[in-house]
Design a protein around this motif. Sequence first.
Motif, PDB file in Angstrom:
ATOM      1  N   ARG A   1       2.113   7.185   2.281  1.00 20.23           N
ATOM      2  CA  ARG A   1       1.467   8.431   1.848  1.00 20.23           C
ATOM      3  C   ARG A   1       2.261   9.642   2.323  1.00 20.23           C
ATOM      4  NH1 ARG A   1      -4.744   8.311   3.472  1.00 20.23           N
ATOM      5  NH2 ARG A   1      -4.675  10.312   2.371  1.00 20.23           N
TER       6      ARG A   1
ATOM      7  N   LEU B   1       5.507  12.971  -4.919  1.00 21.96           N
ATOM      8  CA  LEU B   1       4.910  11.971  -5.795  1.00 21.96           C
ATOM      9  C   LEU B   1       3.397  12.158  -5.876  1.00 21.96           C
ATOM     10  CD1 LEU B   1       6.905   8.822  -4.613  1.00 21.96           C
ATOM     11  CD2 LEU B   1       7.440  10.386  -6.493  1.00 21.96           C
ATOM     12  N   GLY B   2       2.800  11.542  -6.877  1.00 16.27           N
ATOM     13  CA  GLY B   2       1.373  11.746  -7.108  1.00 16.27           C
ATOM     14  C   GLY B   2       0.463  10.842  -6.314  1.00 16.27           C
ATOM     15  N   GLY B   3       1.006   9.826  -5.646  1.00 14.23           N
ATOM     16  CA  GLY B   3       0.170   8.931  -4.879  1.00 14.23           C
ATOM     17  C   GLY B   3       0.880   7.625  -4.599  1.00 14.23           C
TER      18      GLY B   3
ATOM     19  N   ILE C   1      -3.863   9.008  -2.013  1.00 13.23           N
ATOM     20  CA  ILE C   1      -3.226  10.298  -2.275  1.00 13.23           C
ATOM     21  C   ILE C   1      -2.165  10.599  -1.214  1.00 13.23           C
ATOM     22  CG2 ILE C   1      -5.254  11.194  -3.458  1.00 13.23           C
ATOM     23  CD1 ILE C   1      -5.883  12.806  -0.926  1.00 13.23           C
TER      24      ILE C   1
END
Length: 222
Positions: free
Chosen positions: A111, A119-121, A150
């Motif tokens: 994370r 990055l988005g997740g 997330i």
Amino acid sequence: MTATIYDTPDAALADIPDGASIMVGGFVSGGSPTNLILALRRQGATQLTAMANNIGLGDKLDELAESRQLAKVIATFAIRASGDRKSHFEQQYHLNEVELELVPQGTFVERIRAGGAGLGGVLTRTGLGTSMAEGKRTLDVDGETFLLDIPLHADFALIKAHRADTLGNLTYRRAGRNFNPVMATAADVVIVEAEEIVAAGELDPELVETPAIFVDRIVRCD
């Protein structure tokens, strides 16, 4: 951009406000920015969200709990085994005075990496079917179900380096490599305590693990 060099850890983090989110490097007590943590205790900012591998396991981060500066901790280890002497943080947690988000260690570092890379997740199967999955989205990929975690990003990162040059390039030793390098990519302001500061060009480029572009402030601490 060249990092700013400060004379004291207190000066390096004097502007951390109440309510800030802070990543703290180190693994147990190895590679931990002890001088910066103690300076933050003296500075007195409150309602902080701390992100660290651990709290209350021989590290100085628990001193911020003792001084009631923490509102939330995101960590992989924070609760000791039954019967062990409880840390200040654990005592407050059991009284519902602080919030804890417990994260599996691999997920935790990914994370942070995602936060640093934009990055988005993170897609992971770790925690599926357990309380770790509560409130999280799931996605199906090629017939496999994954949790979507997330990214983690912080206002400040407190980092411990072995050596820094005057530009801000960093090298680490041993356990200091575990979380410090990745956290240095995932914060708006990166504050480093280094055992030694050398002139630009003195570090072997092959040994630099955090490039100067990520570093904002440096202070030399024994």
